[in-house]
Every structure is written in structure tokens, then in C-alpha cells.
Scaffold this active site. Structure first.
Site, PDB file in Angstrom:
ATOM      1  N   ILE A 299     -16.218  93.629  16.966  1.00  0.00           N
ATOM      2  CA  ILE A 299     -15.301  92.564  17.356  1.00  0.00           C
ATOM      3  C   ILE A 299     -14.056  92.637  16.481  1.00  0.00           C
ATOM      4  O   ILE A 299     -14.157  92.520  15.244  1.00  0.00           O
ATOM      5  CB  ILE A 299     -15.981  91.187  17.197  1.00  0.00           C
ATOM      6  CG1 ILE A 299     -17.279  91.135  18.020  1.00  0.00           C
ATOM      7  CG2 ILE A 299     -15.045  90.070  17.588  1.00  0.00           C
ATOM      8  CD1 ILE A 299     -18.103  89.885  17.764  1.00  0.00           C
TER       9      ILE A 299
ATOM     10  N   ASP B 112     -19.234  91.187  13.186  1.00  0.00           N
ATOM     11  CA  ASP B 112     -19.213  92.605  12.821  1.00  0.00           C
ATOM     12  C   ASP B 112     -17.886  93.198  13.294  1.00  0.00           C
ATOM     13  O   ASP B 112     -17.637  93.301  14.492  1.00  0.00           O
ATOM     14  CB  ASP B 112     -20.400  93.314  13.491  1.00  0.00           C
ATOM     15  CG  ASP B 112     -20.545  94.767  13.047  1.00  0.00           C
ATOM     16  OD1 ASP B 112     -19.568  95.341  12.528  1.00  0.00           O
ATOM     17  OD2 ASP B 112     -21.641  95.327  13.246  1.00  0.00           O
ATOM     18  N   HIS B 113     -17.044  93.581  12.338  1.00  0.00           N
ATOM     19  CA  HIS B 113     -15.699  94.043  12.688  1.00  0.00           C
ATOM     20  C   HIS B 113     -15.706  95.411  13.372  1.00  0.00           C
ATOM     21  O   HIS B 113     -14.683  95.842  13.915  1.00  0.00           O
ATOM     22  CB  HIS B 113     -14.815  94.088  11.436  1.00  0.00           C
ATOM     23  CG  HIS B 113     -13.382  93.767  11.705  1.00  0.00           C
ATOM     24  ND1 HIS B 113     -12.852  93.663  12.969  1.00  0.00           N
ATOM     25  CD2 HIS B 113     -12.345  93.514  10.864  1.00  0.00           C
ATOM     26  CE1 HIS B 113     -11.576  93.374  12.907  1.00  0.00           C
ATOM     27  NE2 HIS B 113     -11.230  93.272  11.628  1.00  0.00           N
ATOM     28  N   ARG B 114     -16.841  96.084  13.375  1.00  0.00           N
ATOM     29  CA  ARG B 114     -16.938  97.326  14.152  1.00  0.00           C
ATOM     30  C   ARG B 114     -16.984  97.017  15.641  1.00  0.00           C
ATOM     31  O   ARG B 114     -16.540  97.825  16.471  1.00  0.00           O
ATOM     32  CB  ARG B 114     -18.202  98.109  13.766  1.00  0.00           C
ATOM     33  CG  ARG B 114     -18.257  98.582  12.320  1.00  0.00           C
ATOM     34  CD  ARG B 114     -19.625  99.177  11.993  1.00  0.00           C
ATOM     35  NE  ARG B 114     -20.700  98.203  12.183  1.00  0.00           N
ATOM     36  CZ  ARG B 114     -21.996  98.478  12.008  1.00  0.00           C
ATOM     37  NH1 ARG B 114     -22.360  99.705  11.661  1.00  0.00           N
ATOM     38  NH2 ARG B 114     -22.916  97.555  12.179  1.00  0.00           N
TER      39      ARG B 114
ATOM     40  N   PRO C  39     -19.388  95.537   8.441  1.00  0.00           N
ATOM     41  CA  PRO C  39     -18.198  94.939   7.806  1.00  0.00           C
ATOM     42  C   PRO C  39     -17.979  93.527   8.340  1.00  0.00           C
ATOM     43  O   PRO C  39     -17.655  93.343   9.508  1.00  0.00           O
ATOM     44  CB  PRO C  39     -17.061  95.883   8.209  1.00  0.00           C
ATOM     45  CG  PRO C  39     -17.545  96.563   9.448  1.00  0.00           C
ATOM     46  CD  PRO C  39     -19.030  96.656   9.343  1.00  0.00           C
TER      47      PRO C  39
END
Length: 483
Positions: free
Chosen positions: A457, A453-455, A277
Site C-alpha cells: 500500500i 505494509d508499504h510494499r 516496512p
């Protein structure tokens, strides 16, 4: 005599295919263990392949420009005394036919099956390989029909239709598969041309590229002339399809096969975009002091001979910001459902090359001095432009820099390099009106875009990381005080 086969190896992590760029040997050449026989393009690099045994080249199984799957045989080599017979390699069921062919042939090593005798001279991928041991002869359509108790299809003529090549030899169309190299077969398929209908002009009755293009042109010409020659009155074409559309369309489009770097890049970007994401944040700031420092470093005699540019200091600023925000430097392990924190930085640098965009990385960039980082950047770029980047140089990256500013672009929303946590796009540095010390002045300004990567950060960590990079470049003395 023994025929040994060399298969396409996996020269890169997870490689599934490679394109043969150039052969350095030809059939009949003597090769030795460790000798480079060809150059192939792997995931994103050109790699030379050495052969692991001695012998004489028997056959090259693929033409230059062909994409080959890992594990496929690409070259066969004759080893051992040339006078040894190869009867032990022939199955017992084929012994009578082989014995007959051997008796009629002038040389014992040239053993043929009667069913394919018309294919001589043997091309790559056709005829009988001396290493073949259990190949079944193909059955003609009539034999299959007889076994099934049914008549042959009506479209198969009772007698083969003879065609004549330019050298005056007759060949039965349909009696054997047309001879053509793999690239020519693909060209015919793309143009919708049946190879069996083409009169070959190549040596040994081989269909050439020119033959296919000529057949395609001949197929188009009747379509244009037919309405005038065959009909007493003009034939009205459908309104939505103009009568001249076919020949005109031929020059309006060009189709380029997706392979090599472009294919791998496309697959990687699709996988990354729909797996991780993405979040992208932007920051615009004043880099006037950094640009002054760049000029001072260029004039420093201790750094003479080094390539000093803004990207060097931006890379150093990123390394300082990672030290202040170590959780940024991580990867996502989907199988183990774990976040893997990296205590090293392999800094990727996106580089445009004649073969396409590649992202080699500087190993352990966090441990390098400014001089060492400059040397590593220069070497990386030079190697990439020469097409000599190895697969190892592009593996295990942790974070990437892409400099779109060199093209005059302000910034963009870059897609993550697969397996990495973030990518920083560096925009163009431009002289702009900027409020400095309470007054509007012309200042050097740029915009950075950080995709992550929102997983791994969240917004807070990503924002602090990006702000720290900008803070270092606004006040480059922090390269020392924050280091």
C-alpha cells in the site's frame, strides 16, 4: 504386550511446540480411540488432544506446564493382551542382561537394566521404557578414562560419598543421576543449585521443589554469616557490591518464563516489524452522528438481543472502505515475488484474554449483514475470553482492528499481524470542543491510526482508505449509500 507412543501433533499451521496445560488421564487408566487425554496451549489457543488408539496408559512423558516440541512422545500406551512377553523388542546384544533381570523379577513385564536399577521407582523420563529397543547403557567416568588410558579426574572421589534421606535409606552421591522432574531440574538450574548435592525428601528419593528452595536458602545464609563467624576482624566488601546485596536482590525481581501466547506474540511482532516496512497514518474526526446511530440501533426492536456498540459500526465502515479500495486487501508472497489480492475479507479483531493478546478473525466478513456481523463479533469475543479459540480461527486473516480506546487511549502505532496488509487502531471517543457548522460545539471525537505494509500500500492508497473510513463514520448514512 505392545507399547505404542503418541507424539505431540501439529494442531496448528506451522506449529513447532505446545505447552501441556492439563492431563486428563494417569498411568494405569484405560483409554479408547478418540478419547481426550490432555489439553495443550498451541500458538494462541487451548486445544484438547484425543488419542488415536485403545489401551492402558503406561506413562506420561511430560509434566503439566512443560513446553514440548512437535514430534516428541508425550504419552505411551500399553496395547494388546497384558500377558504377552516383550522379548522380541529387546536387542540381541542386551539379551543376557535382560534374561538375568527377568529371572529375578516377580513379574515378567518389569524388565530392568542393571545399570539403572537404583532409579526405581521409575519416573517419567527415567529408568527403562518397555518400548526402548536400542538404548545404550551410560558409561561411568572411570570406564571412559580407562578406555582412553588416562586417570579419572582428581575431582571425582575414590569412594562415593553417602547421603541419607529422611526415610533412612542411603544413596551414593554421584553414583547415579539425581532423580527430579523436569520443572524441578529447571528450577535448580535457574538458581545455580547442583541436584547431586541435595538430600532428597520425595518418595523414592526424588528431589522436590522444596528441596531446591531449601538448598538455595542454605547457600545464601553462609554468605551473610561468613564475614562475622570466620574472620577475627570485619572484612571490607568492595564498594560497588554491598555485603547484603545477595539476599536483598532476591525479592527485587521476578523472572517469568516466556512461553505460550506471550512467546508466539513476541516472535510474530519481531518478524512483522523487521520484515514489512510499516507506515502509520492518523485521522481525527467527529463521530457524533455515529454515536447517535448506535443509540438508535440499541432501541430498535428488530435488533433486540444483539450487542450494538461503536466497534460494530467501525467494523462495517472498514468493510465499506475495503470495497471502495480493494487493493488494500492483499498480502505479499516473498517466495513467489507476487502480490496476492484477496477477494474476501477475514476481519481480525484483537482480543485481550487471560492468556494474552490473540487475533481471531471473522471469516468472509464482507458478506455479512449488520445483524450477522454483530453475532460474529459477540461470539468471537466470548470464545476468546473463554480460551476456546481454535488455531483455525486465527489463520488467514486479511486486516485487523484493535480497539485501544476501551483503555482510554487516544490511539497508537500498531504492528501488523504477520501476513496481513493493514491494522487499524481505534482510539477513545471523547467529548471535545469541535468546529461544527461554523461554531465551536462539544462533539464526540476520536482518532484512528492505520498501519500498513508499504510494499503493498503506497501513501495515496493508504490515505484514501483511511479517509473513507472516517467519512463513513462522520456521516453513517454512507453505510447504505456506499455499500
Amino acid at each position: 504386550m505392545t507399547i505404542r507412543e503418541f507424539k505431540m501433533p501439529d494442531v496448528g499451521e506451522g506449529l513447532t511446540e505446545a505447552e501441556i496445560l492439563k492431563w486428563f488421564v494417569q498411568p494405569g487408566d484405560t483409554v479408547t480411540d478418540g478419547q481426550v487425554v490432555c489439553e495443550v496451549e498451541t500458538a494462541k489457543a487451548a486445544v484438547e488432544l484425543p488419542i488415536p488408539f485403545d489401551g492402558v496408559v503406561h506413562a506420561l512423558l511430560f509434566e503439566e506446564g512443560t513446553t514440548v516440541d512437535v514430534g516428541q512422545v508425550i504419552i505411551s500406551v500399553q496395547t494388546g493382551p497384558s500377558g504377552e512377553a516383550a522379548e522380541a523388542e529387546v536387542p540381541a546384544a542386551e539379551a543376557p542382561a535382560t534374561a538375568t533381570a527377568t529371572a529375578a523379577a516377580p513379574a515378567p513385564a518389569q524388565v530392568e537394566e542393571p545399570a539403572v536399577a537404583a532409579r526405581q521407582p521409575v519416573l517419567v523420563g527415567y529408568g527403562v521404557s518397555q518400548a526402548s529397543t536400542k538404548r545404550r547403557p551410560r558409561k561411568a567416568a572411570g570406564d571412559v578414562a580407562a578406555q582412553n588410558g588416562t586417570a579419572a579426574p582428581a575431582v571425582v572421589p575414590a569412594q562415593p560419598v553417602a547421603t541419607v534421606t529422611q526415610n533412612g535409606t542411603a544413596a551414593a552421591a554421584g553414583a547415579a543421576r539425581a532423580l527430579a522432574k523436569p520443572p524441578v531440574r529447571k528450577l535448580a538450574k535457574d538458581l545455580g543449585i547442583d541436584l547431586a548435592t541435595i538430600v532428597p525428601t520425595g518418595d523414592g528419593g526424588v528431589v522436590t521443589r522444596e528441596d531446591v528452595h531449601a538448598a538455595a536458602a542454605a547457600a545464601i545464609a553462609p554468605q551473610v554469616a561468613a564475614p562475622v563467624a570466620a574472620a577475627p576482624a570485619p572484612v571490607q566488601a568492595p564498594a560497588e557490591v554491598p555485603a547484603q546485596a545477595a539476599p536483598a536482590q532476591a525479592g527485587r525481581e521476578t523472572r517469568i518464563p516466556v512461553k505460550g501466547v506471550r512467546k508466539v506474540t513476541a516472535q510474530a511482532m519481531v518478524g512483522s516489524a523487521f520484515t514489512a516496512p510499516h507506515v502509520t497514518e492518523f485521522i481525527t474526526f467527529d463521530v457524533t452522528r455515529t454515536m447517535k446511530l448506535v443509540q438508535e440501533l440499541k432501541e430498535d426492536p428488530d435488533l433486540a438481543g444483539l450487542r450494538i456498540n461503536p466497534l460494530l459500526l467501525i467494523a462495517k465502515a472498514v468493510l465499506v472502505a475495503i470495497r471502495r479500495n480493494p487493493d488494500v486487501n492483499a498480502s505479499w508472497d516473498e517466495a513467489a515475488q507476487e502480490i496476492v489480492l484477496k477477494h474476501y475479507v477475514n476481519l481480525g479483531i484483537a482480543a485481550a484474554t487471560p492468556r494474552g493478546l490473540i487475533v481471531p478473525n471473522i471469516k468472509d466478513a464482507h458478506a455479512l449483514t449488520l445483524r450477522e456481523l454483530s453475532e460474529a463479533l459477540s461470539g468471537l469475543v466470548a470464545t476468546a475470553r473463554d480460551g476456546k479459540t481454535s488455531p483455525a480461527d486465527m489463520q488467514n486473516g486479511t486486516l485487523t482492528l484493535t480497539n485501544v480506546g476501551v483503555f482510554g487511549v487516544d490511539t497508537g502505532t500498531p504492528i501488523l499481524n504477520p501476513g496481513e496488509s493493514a491494522i487499524l487502531a481505534v482510539g477513545a471517543i471523547k467529548l471535545q470542543p469541535w468546529v461544527h457548522k461554523g461554531k465551536v460545539k462539544p462533539r464526540q471525537v476520536t482518532t484512528l491510526a492505520l498501519s500498513f505494509d508499504h510494499r503493498l500500500i503506497d501513501g495515496e492508497l493508504g490515505s484514501r482508505f483511511l479517509a473513507d473510513i472516517a467519512a463513513v463514520l462522520e456521516h453513517p448514512r454512507r453505510l447504505v449509500t456506499w455499500a
